[in-house]
Scaffold this motif. Structure first.
Motif, PDB file in Angstrom:
ATOM      1  N   SER A 118      -7.579  -3.757   4.325  1.00  0.00           N
ATOM      2  CA  SER A 118      -6.858  -2.591   3.803  1.00  0.00           C
ATOM      3  C   SER A 118      -7.599  -1.296   4.112  1.00  0.00           C
ATOM      4  CB  SER A 118      -6.622  -2.740   2.302  1.00  0.00           C
ATOM      5  OG  SER A 118      -7.770  -3.226   1.638  1.00  0.00           O
ATOM      6  N   HIS A 138       0.840  -1.200   0.000  1.00  0.00           N
ATOM      7  CA  HIS A 138       0.000   0.000   0.000  1.00  0.00           C
ATOM      8  C   HIS A 138       0.872   1.245   0.000  1.00  0.00           C
ATOM      9  CE1 HIS A 138       0.714   0.748   4.352  1.00  0.00           C
ATOM     10  NE2 HIS A 138       0.570  -0.561   4.518  1.00  0.00           N
ATOM     11  N   GLY A 161     -11.943  -2.690   2.220  1.00  0.00           N
ATOM     12  CA  GLY A 161     -11.479  -1.311   2.189  1.00  0.00           C
ATOM     13  C   GLY A 161     -12.554  -0.318   2.562  1.00  0.00           C
TER      14      GLY A 161
END
Length: 562
Positions: A231, A131, A169
């Motif tokens: 994430s 990331h 996410g």
């Protein structure tokens, strides 16, 4: 040639070809990828906006490697922001230059520039992720890393029919960077996200999302491996699949003793591999993710959904929702984490340090600092041992390696300056919180125990902490104030979970141990992006060892400059 011999030769050639097809030669040890950081318009929830992506994809591409491979990933920045990429969970032995956090191990890659992350994958296999590690860019710049075992090495669990990456996410209607900048000017938290996502898609419970729904097709009677990654920027998440149990077999790319659960809890930065057996009546079943929050703080309570769809079932069949724990179910969270145990087999031993050379005790605190220009005249900040970390303008690893003076100090305290009842009645004082770039120096190959203690400064809250460059063993956790006399004797020193990111429970503590055998400068921070930005972070300077192969590797020639 007699016909029988001719037939035998032809059959032999066919069998050799078939065997090559099903067992191709080992792939080359060098894997290369090109990451183009570029802006692309993406539509979600009836609203389009430009976002930063890798190769125009959201989420970004999965990096597939095998244990033992060398990996080279060339990152070229075409976006308006400076950028860096972190390979979350890869140990990067002696090679912090490839770790990625901006201003910690490298200066960011400027617009129009490139940098090659060159690293080896040694002694690791499983699911990790990558990331962006600057600003809040990881809201859209992220993807999975799948490390396959060495050729001929099977999984220590039944081989699945197929694998699937599940990236959890968050999504904001607004431009995230503008949102954060405005919040920083006001001294307040930014707005919470507008949706959660599964593989970048919020699912049909949201408007305009029929085509933005992740669907996984399965066949009855077969078993599948899900590689689940949280994430999200700021939310711990429950995850489950309606009608189906999940068997946990790995966390943070480390095999575990398997256990079955109807739901799992996964903090930002963590990964969990589960086996799912498609043993239900053929139909369509929702997989769902929603936040865990056990204090009165604003959170995006929306549920993201995807669909587990049995082969041959029409999409007109309405899916059913899983029964996830209540959003504040701290009892489930505690029980779930207690069930995690390392495999600790002869092939995958658990080498937890039994003796400790250095004991560290870090308190986690929130505070309000004076800010005349801010809303209400104060700014929120966060600290470890009453020190709120200030990001440098020169990368710490470069300053350490080249002996640049004045960038950081190595006087971070091993203990908080003043003991108090950490989890007692709420405290509003900031206990003279200071700011600075202060690090802790650790002797090479020493064994370290770090206790992370939540406090009730402004509010208790759970905090997922990530240590770069290392795995560690989670030897203990509890609610209330850590008591070394009572709590340390209860440590699990046999098969504790081995992780790179661990949750500190609300109003509680977590104890980890590791051996400092990786020289360099390694970031330690809360993986809630909001808290990292407020200063809830520090770093370890692990000294070089005496051996020729126990020091930091020389930096690459294309290392970005600040």
């Amino acid at each position: 040639m007699p016909r029988s011999n001719s037939l035998f030769s032809a059959l032999s050639i066919f069998l050799l070809g078939f065997l090559w097809f099903i067992s191709p030669p080992a792939e080359a040890a060098l894997k290369t990828y090109q990451f183009d950081i570029q802006v692309k318009n993406v539509s979600r929830l009836c609203h389009a906006k430009p976002i930063v992506t890798v190769n125009g994809r959201f989420p970004g591409p999965t990096v597939y490697v095998r244990e033992g491979d060398r990996v080279q990933i060339n990152v070229t920045n075409h976006a308006q922001y400076n950028v860096s990429i972190h390979w979350h969970g890869l140990k990067q032995y002696r090679n912090g230059w490839a770790d990625g956090p901006a201003y910690i191990t490298q200066c960011p890659i400027q617009t129009g520039s490139s940098y090659v992350y060159d690293f080896n994958v040694t002694g690791q296999r499983g699911t990790l992720w990558w990331h962006a590690h600057i600003l809040w860019l990881r809201a859209t710049v992220y993807g999975a890393i799948v490390i396959l075992p060495q050729q001929g090495t099977p999984f220590p669990f039944p081989k699945p029919e197929r694998e699937e990456v599940i990236l959890l996410g968050e999504w904001w209607h607004a431009d995230v960077e503008k949102l954060v900048n405005k919040a920083n000017q006001l001294g307040s938290p930014p707005n919470k996200s507008d949706a959660h996502t599964i593989n970048g898609k919020p699912g049909p419970l949201f408007p305009c999302s029929e085509k933005h729904t992740f669907v996984m097709e399965v066949e009855q009677g077969k078993t599948y491996l899900l590689r689940i990654i949280n994430s999200a920027l700021n939310d711990e998440l429950f995850f489950g699949i309606a009608g189906h149990s999940m068997t946990v077999v790995e966390v943070d790319a480390v095999y575990t003793k398997s256990f079955t659960t109807q739901a799992l809890l996964i903090a930002p930065g963590q990964t969990t591999n589960v086996l799912v057996h498609a043993n239900q009546i053929p139909g369509r079943y929702f997989m769902a993710a929603r936040p865990f929050m056990d204090v009165q703080l604003p959170v995006d309570n929306n549920t993201a959904t995807g669909i587990l769809e049995y082969k041959g079932i029409p999409n007109t069949v309405l899916p059913t929702l899983p029964h996830l724990p209540k959003s504040n179910d701290s009892a489930f969270a505690f029980r779930y984490n207690k069930r995690l145990r390392s495999l600790n087999s002869p092939q995958f031993p658990t080498n937890v340090p039994l003796q400790v050379d250095r004991n560290l005790f870090y308190t986690i605190g929130l505070a309000r600092n004076s800010c005349p220009a801010c809303l209400n005249g104060t700014r929120l900040m966060a600290s470890l041992n009453n020190i709120s970390f200030t990001m440098p303008e020169t990368a710490l690893l470069q300053a350490h390696y080249f002996n640049v003076k004045g960038v950081f100090k190595t006087d971070f305290p091993d203990q908080p300056p003043k003991p108090f009842n950490y989890t007692g009645a709420p405290l509003t004082a900031n206990l003279k919180t200071t700011i600075g770039t202060r690090l802790s120096k650790i002797a090479f190959n020493s064994t370290v125990e770090l206790v992370l203690q939540d406090t009730n400064l402004l509010s208790v809250e759970s905090h997922p902490f990530h240590l770069h460059g290392y795995n560690f063993f989670v030897v203990g956790t509890g609610i209330g104030n850590f008591d070394p006399g009572k709590d340390a004797p209860k440590y699990n020193l046999i098969d504790p979970p081995e992780r790179n990111t661990v949750g500190v429970p609300t109003g509680g503590w977590t104890a980890i141990r590791f051996r400092a055998d990786n020289p360099g400068v390694w970031f330690l921070h809360c993986h809630l992006e909001i808290h990292t930005g407020w200063g809830l972070k520090t770093a370890f300077v692990v000294e070089d060892g005496p051996g020729a192969d126990q020091g930091i590797l020389p930096p690459p020639k294309d290392l970005p400059k600040c």
